[in-house]
Design an enzyme around this catalytic site. Structure first.
Site, PDB file in Angstrom:
ATOM      1  N   LYS A   1      13.130   9.864   0.872  1.00  0.00           N
ATOM      2  CA  LYS A   1      12.798   9.630   2.472  1.00  0.00           C
ATOM      3  C   LYS A   1      13.925   8.806   3.377  1.00  0.00           C
ATOM      4  CE  LYS A   1       7.617   9.113   2.122  1.00  0.00           C
ATOM      5  NZ  LYS A   1       7.192  10.458   2.001  1.00  0.00           N
TER       6      LYS A   1
ATOM      7  N   GLN B   1       8.421   4.479   5.331  1.00  0.00           N
ATOM      8  CA  GLN B   1       8.851   5.219   6.487  1.00  0.00           C
ATOM      9  C   GLN B   1       9.880   4.473   7.232  1.00  0.00           C
ATOM     10  OE1 GLN B   1       8.146   8.439   7.271  1.00  0.00           O
ATOM     11  NE2 GLN B   1       6.361   8.708   5.835  1.00  0.00           N
TER      12      GLN B   1
ATOM     13  N   ASP C   1       5.089  -2.112   2.647  1.00  0.00           N
ATOM     14  CA  ASP C   1       5.450  -0.648   2.178  1.00  0.00           C
ATOM     15  C   ASP C   1       6.477  -0.210   3.422  1.00  0.00           C
ATOM     16  OD1 ASP C   1       5.421   2.002   2.247  1.00  0.00           O
ATOM     17  OD2 ASP C   1       3.404   2.259   1.943  1.00  0.00           O
TER      18      ASP C   1
ATOM     19  N   CYS D   1      -2.441  11.683   3.914  1.00  0.00           N
ATOM     20  CA  CYS D   1      -2.629  10.705   2.513  1.00  0.00           C
ATOM     21  C   CYS D   1      -3.015   9.378   3.483  1.00  0.00           C
ATOM     22  CB  CYS D   1      -1.356  10.282   1.717  1.00  0.00           C
ATOM     23  SG  CYS D   1      -0.784  11.824   1.139  1.00  0.00           S
TER      24      CYS D   1
ATOM     25  N   HIS E   1      -1.148   4.332   3.966  1.00  0.00           N
ATOM     26  CA  HIS E   1      -1.068   5.369   3.014  1.00  0.00           C
ATOM     27  C   HIS E   1      -1.928   5.118   1.977  1.00  0.00           C
ATOM     28  CE1 HIS E   1       1.176   8.299   0.419  1.00  0.00           C
ATOM     29  NE2 HIS E   1       1.701   8.865   1.504  1.00  0.00           N
TER      30      HIS E   1
HETATM   31  N1  PLP Z   1       3.760   4.677   2.175  1.00  0.00           N
HETATM   32  C1  PLP Z   1       4.151   5.634   3.038  1.00  0.00           C
HETATM   33  C2  PLP Z   1       3.812   4.874   4.544  1.00  0.00           C
HETATM   34  C3  PLP Z   1       4.313   6.976   3.129  1.00  0.00           C
HETATM   35  O1  PLP Z   1       4.402   7.647   4.320  1.00  0.00           O
HETATM   36  C4  PLP Z   1       4.553   7.585   1.698  1.00  0.00           C
HETATM   37  C5  PLP Z   1       4.725   8.887   1.712  1.00  0.00           C
HETATM   38  O2  PLP Z   1       4.688   9.737   2.481  1.00  0.00           O
HETATM   39  C6  PLP Z   1       4.433   6.734   0.574  1.00  0.00           C
HETATM   40  C7  PLP Z   1       3.837   5.403   0.634  1.00  0.00           C
HETATM   41  C8  PLP Z   1       4.564   7.285  -0.765  1.00  0.00           C
HETATM   42  O3  PLP Z   1       5.964   7.722  -0.997  1.00  0.00           O
HETATM   43  P1  PLP Z   1       6.461   8.602  -2.136  1.00  0.00           P
HETATM   44  O4  PLP Z   1       5.475   9.752  -2.234  1.00  0.00           O
HETATM   45  O5  PLP Z   1       7.660   8.585  -2.021  1.00  0.00           O
HETATM   46  O6  PLP Z   1       5.681   7.640  -3.559  1.00  0.00           O
END
Ligand code: PLP
Length: 410
Positions: A217, A194, A191, A359, A112
């Site tokens: 999430k 998800q 990260d 993203c 992401h």
């Molecule tokens: N990393 C992953 C894999 C994501 O799917 C997302 C959001 O969709 C993020 C990071 C960013 O999360 P946040 O928008 O809650 O900061």
């Protein structure tokens, strides 16, 4: 379970299939936030009167709850942030002073933007080398390729536990073990945005150094996130944001700061968000991850079968068909219908899916898709939701397949 979520009372016909973006919140999370605002509404870590002390107690209890929830050794390993993005940016900022120009950072091509851009910018600022490990056909990180990039200069490796596009899970424990056998000094950042809320997380079993995830999430509030850091590592970092609540002696030269995690939480935090996050963890633990997983797996299997059954010759589903390797996310492209058109037509029938690059532009570019459609499940979804999705896609296909011009005058 749907009845726990007030959003579905307000929108009874809503088929919500965008949990990967954010979750509707259960009543008890909303109630916990409201209870704080109505009955406490005081700051944490500073007031000496009973109400402020009660708020601090509740706030710190959630820190302990988060630590237990992810298998951390101590609550001192839990830093509250505003979300995964903030956590990963903080991780990069904390590591920045330790990075030299001959150090290497490794990320992957399926990340992401939140787990790509902070490291791209860090590498640029430090003149360090940045590598990006490829992914395989089934949508997991190409572990052999990643390992081959590791050398004695590798300082940081950052990767996601579950891809927000492919929906595939990466074998984190195994990957970290293999990274450590190549270079035990490497700091591994995960990260888990998800992963949280869908699978149990055990940072100790993973042996990860830093782990980021978001409250919203995992059925919690927006604007609250976590950066887990191994205690021994956090102790080596210097604060990067300065202000109230994180200092012991501001008049000293240099100023003396509190110990971790408090020195990384300058300013008033998102207190209602933390309280709501605690309620979300209680909610998830009451349902249990076995139930969550069984439910999502059934919906996933059913959707994949129906999609193949009805659109076999016209659908391209990203990633593997092996359910065991997947979380509840399916990204796909249907021939003849742009994902944006599909999402819009479904939206008109109260079926909410996501369309775009999610993203993850480098991933899409590599696959040659300008956009994909994405369906992602939560604990509130039902088999009826899947049936509605499939008939919605059929209708959209019929609409776009027609040889009739969109307007009679064209
Ligand atoms: N990393 C992953 C894999 C994501 O799917 C997302 C959001 O969709 C993020 C990071 C960013 O999360 P946040 O928008 O809650 O900061």
């Amino acid at each position: 379970i749907k009845r726990y979520f007030p959003l579905f009372d307000r929108h009874p016909s809503l088929v919500y299939l965008d949990t990967g973006a954010t979750c509707p919140k259960p009543q008890e999370v909303i109630a916990a936030e409201r209870e704080y605002e109505e009955a406490f509404s005081t700051n944490v870590g500073r007031g000496l009167y009973p109400l402020a002390e009660a708020t601090t107690e509740r706030f710190e209890a959630v820190r302990s709850q988060v630590a237990r929830f992810i298998g951390a050794e101590s609550e001192r390993e839990i830093i509250f942030t505003s979300g995964t993005t903030a956590s990963l940016n903080l991780a990069a900022a904390l590591l920045a002073p330790t990075l030299r120009s001959d150090d290497h950072i490794i990320t992957t091509e399926l990340e992401h933007h939140s787990n790509a851009l902070p490291w791209i910018e860090l590498a640029r600022a430090k003149n360090s080398t940045l590598h990006s490990a490829p992914f395989t056909q089934d949508g997991t990180i190409d572990v052999e390729a990643l390992l081959s990039l590791i050398n004695t200069e590798t300082k940081v490796i950052t990767l996601s536990a579950l891809s927000n596009v492919f929906g595939t899970r990466n074998p984190i424990t195994d990957i970290i073990k293999r990274i450590r056998s190549r270079n035990p000094e490497t700091i591994v950042v995960i990260d888990a945005a998800q992963m949280a809320g869908h699978f149990p997380i055990d940072v100790t079993e993973w042996d990860a150094d830093l782990v980021a995830f978001s409250g919203h999430k995992m059925y919690g509030p927006t604007g609250i996130g976590i950066l887990f850091g191994k205690h021994t590592l956090l102790e080596t970092f210097k604060p990067v944001v300065f202000g109230g609540g994180m200092v012991v002696d501001a008049c000293a030269d240099p100023a003396e700061y509190k110990e971790s995690p408090f020195c990384f939480e300058a300013g008033t935090p998102n207190i209602s968000g933390v309280i709501g996050l605690g309620a979300a963890i209680t909610f998830l633990e009451r349902i249990g991850f076995d139930t969550v997983r069984t439910h999502e797996k059934n919906l996933l299997a059913m959707t994949l079968v129906r999609m193949r059954e009805h659109f076999a010759d016209r659908i391209h589903i990203l990633g593997t068909d092996d359910i065991e390797k997947r979380g509840g996310i399916i990204s796909f492209v249907l021939d003849g219908i742009h994902p944006h058109d599909l999402a819009q037509v479904l939206g008109e029938h109260d079926i909410s899916i996501r369309a775009g690059e999610h993203c993850a532009a480098p991933l899409h570019r590599k696959l040659g898709f300008s956009a994909t459609a994405r369906v992602s499940f939560g604990i509130y979804n039902t088999e009826e939701d899947v049936e509605k999705l499939i008939s919605g896609i059929k209708n959209a296909r019929a609409l776009f397949d027609t040889k009739t011009p969109l307007h009679p005058s064209i």
